[in-house]
Write a protein that holds these residues in place. Structure first.
Motif, PDB file in Angstrom:
ATOM      1  N   LYS A  40       0.814  -1.206   0.000  1.00  0.00           N
ATOM      2  CA  LYS A  40       0.000   0.000   0.000  1.00  0.00           C
ATOM      3  C   LYS A  40       0.858   1.271   0.000  1.00  0.00           C
ATOM      4  N   ARG A  41       1.917   1.263   0.793  1.00  0.00           N
ATOM      5  CA  ARG A  41       2.755   2.470   0.849  1.00  0.00           C
ATOM      6  C   ARG A  41       3.404   2.741  -0.513  1.00  0.00           C
ATOM      7  N   LYS A  42       3.918   1.686  -1.168  1.00  0.00           N
ATOM      8  CA  LYS A  42       4.524   1.859  -2.480  1.00  0.00           C
ATOM      9  C   LYS A  42       3.498   2.364  -3.497  1.00  0.00           C
ATOM     10  N   ALA A  43       2.269   1.848  -3.390  1.00  0.00           N
ATOM     11  CA  ALA A  43       1.212   2.276  -4.306  1.00  0.00           C
ATOM     12  C   ALA A  43       0.875   3.751  -4.099  1.00  0.00           C
ATOM     13  N   GLU A  44       0.850   4.176  -2.825  1.00  0.00           N
ATOM     14  CA  GLU A  44       0.580   5.589  -2.537  1.00  0.00           C
ATOM     15  C   GLU A  44       1.687   6.485  -3.076  1.00  0.00           C
ATOM     16  N   GLU A  45       2.925   6.026  -2.962  1.00  0.00           N
ATOM     17  CA  GLU A  45       4.053   6.789  -3.511  1.00  0.00           C
ATOM     18  C   GLU A  45       3.935   6.894  -5.031  1.00  0.00           C
ATOM     19  N   PHE A  46       3.515   5.806  -5.656  1.00  0.00           N
ATOM     20  CA  PHE A  46       3.316   5.781  -7.106  1.00  0.00           C
ATOM     21  C   PHE A  46       2.251   6.797  -7.504  1.00  0.00           C
ATOM     22  N   LEU A  47       1.134   6.808  -6.764  1.00  0.00           N
ATOM     23  CA  LEU A  47       0.037   7.734  -7.042  1.00  0.00           C
ATOM     24  C   LEU A  47       0.490   9.184  -6.869  1.00  0.00           C
ATOM     25  N   ASN A  48       1.177   9.464  -5.770  1.00  0.00           N
ATOM     26  CA  ASN A  48       1.616  10.832  -5.499  1.00  0.00           C
ATOM     27  C   ASN A  48       2.589  11.332  -6.576  1.00  0.00           C
ATOM     28  N   LYS A  49       3.438  10.444  -7.062  1.00  0.00           N
ATOM     29  CA  LYS A  49       4.372  10.821  -8.112  1.00  0.00           C
ATOM     30  C   LYS A  49       3.622  11.166  -9.397  1.00  0.00           C
ATOM     31  N   LEU A  50       2.617  10.378  -9.725  1.00  0.00           N
ATOM     32  CA  LEU A  50       1.808  10.656 -10.911  1.00  0.00           C
ATOM     33  C   LEU A  50       1.069  11.979 -10.775  1.00  0.00           C
ATOM     34  N   LEU A  51       0.478  12.224  -9.612  1.00  0.00           N
ATOM     35  CA  LEU A  51      -0.256  13.471  -9.387  1.00  0.00           C
ATOM     36  C   LEU A  51       0.669  14.678  -9.552  1.00  0.00           C
ATOM     37  N   ALA A  52       1.902  14.545  -9.063  1.00  0.00           N
ATOM     38  CA  ALA A  52       2.864  15.635  -9.197  1.00  0.00           C
ATOM     39  C   ALA A  52       3.204  15.886 -10.664  1.00  0.00           C
ATOM     40  N   GLU A  53       3.333  14.826 -11.415  1.00  0.00           N
ATOM     41  CA  GLU A  53       3.641  14.965 -12.839  1.00  0.00           C
ATOM     42  C   GLU A  53       2.501  15.640 -13.587  1.00  0.00           C
TER      43      GLU A  53
END
Length: 376
Positions: A40-53
């Protein structure tokens, strides 16, 4: 920009709340390739990175255009800024390889993910296509998507996130001096003989020897200048320039070559008088008896057939250029000197192509030293 994590088939997906150019909501699902358990933590990091992009640029998403439709739009948009043969090459690659795969899957430009491109390349490798062919396909895909990023159509280039196959190192084939002489003797009465001997001596590219004109040969000063080219992909194109700046070069006209070219020009003048209006007037050196310039594909095909006919080792017409380089290297000339003779853009190109030949020269040097020194 907002988004959330969703679960599908036991895998996390990042769902971005996008809107098209009309303001209509069009969520974008992006697979994280992370299983739900302990990720879950890795998935949240993935999501946050996409949102930033996606927040980093202002995008104008199209809800309708397919990736393949965009490819052709991009190609037409750049057609005026690239060489005609380059345009034809790009279009061929798109038609032959890229369009069939992505059109069948109906992948839209805004939905294109790195995994789609990676799967395409992996499939091409499994079909037996070479790494170099795939790299040419990648060049088209990446350039087109980079333009989409520039135009604020997509937030990032998915082609930058895939793993490419390793480029295959090219090892040039070549004839020895003896084999070149056997070739010249075998094809001396062939119409393409002038193209063969000029290429074998000067190491011309095919486009250069077919683009050579009489005005480029200075019999008084004793020089041959590489200035124009004649190329072909789907169509035949005469270009008043060379492949690159370094390709534009002036080489010496040795006495034997001078005599050969003088006789050739005299024969062409006689043919012109004999055929009258049936003679095709132009300034090209390599022509048929009626003055028609040779087509590049004819030179390639006829050369291969002549090798078979005379039981000579198979090489490409372009390998006559490599043969010239190998003879120069065998005679002690440096890679830098060979680079300038061949018109390579940089020394690295010459070194990469002829490194195996340079090592042979070093072996000969070592053998020579071994004969003079007592070792052991």
């Amino acid at each position: 920009m907002t988004g959330s994590l969703q679960i599908k088939s036991g895998v996390y997906y990042a769902v971005l709340n996008l809107k098209d150019e009309y303001g209509k909501r069009c969520p974008k699902w992006i697979c994280t390739h992370l299983e739900v358990k302990n990720n879950k933590r890795k998935a949240e990091e993935f999501l946050n990175k996409l949102l930033a992009e996606y927040d980093g640029v202002k995008t104008a998403y199209s809800n309708d255009i397919l990736f393949t439709e965009y490819l052709y739009q991009w190609l037409e948009a750049i057609s005026g800024s690239i060489e005609p043969n380059t345009y034809e090459s790009y279009r061929y690659i798109i038609n032959r390889y890229i369009e069939p795969y992505f059109a069948e899957r109906k992948i839209k430009l805004r939905s294109l993910e790195p995994q789609h491109i990676q799967d395409f390349y992996n499939g091409q490798l499994k079909k037996g296509l070479s790494a170099n062919t795939i790299l040419k396909q990648h060049a088209n895909i990446r350039k087109s998507l980079q333009n989409a990023v520039k135009m604020n159509i997509i937030p990032y280039n998915p082609a930058d996130r895939i793993t490419l196959p390793k480029k295959q190192k090219y090892i040039a084939s070549f004839y020895t001096a003896g084999q070149v002489n056997n070739l010249l003797s075998a094809v001396k009465n062939e119409p393409i003989y002038p193209a063969v001997i000029l290429t074998a001596f000067y190491g011309f590219r095919r486009s250069e020897v077919l683009g050579l004109k009489w005005k480029h040969i200075d019999f008084k000063v004793g020089t041959v200048t590489v200035q124009d080219t004649r190329v072909q992909f789907k169509s035949l194109i005469d270009k008043p320039r060379t492949k690159n700046k370094s390709s534009h070069r002036t080489l010496p006209l040795v006495p034997a070559m001078r005599e050969f070219l003088c006789n050739l020009k005299r024969q062409q003048m006689e043919n012109r008088l004999l055929l009258g209006t049936g003679y095709i007037v132009n300034d090209y050196v390599c022509v048929w008896d009626d003055g028609r310039p040779f087509r590049p594909d004819y030179i390639t095909d006829r050369f291969g057939n002549l090798l078979k006919q005379h039981n000579l080792p198979h090489i490409r017409f372009h390998d006559l250029r490599h043969s010239a380089a190998s003879m120069l290297l065998a005679n002690g000339y440096s890679l830098k000197e060979i680079q300038e003779w061949l018109g390579h853009g940089d020394l690295g190109t010459t070194a990469n192509i002829y490194a195996h030949l340079e090592f042979q020269a070093k072996q000969n040097m070592a053998a020579s030293l071994g004969e003079n020194l007592i070792i052991g």
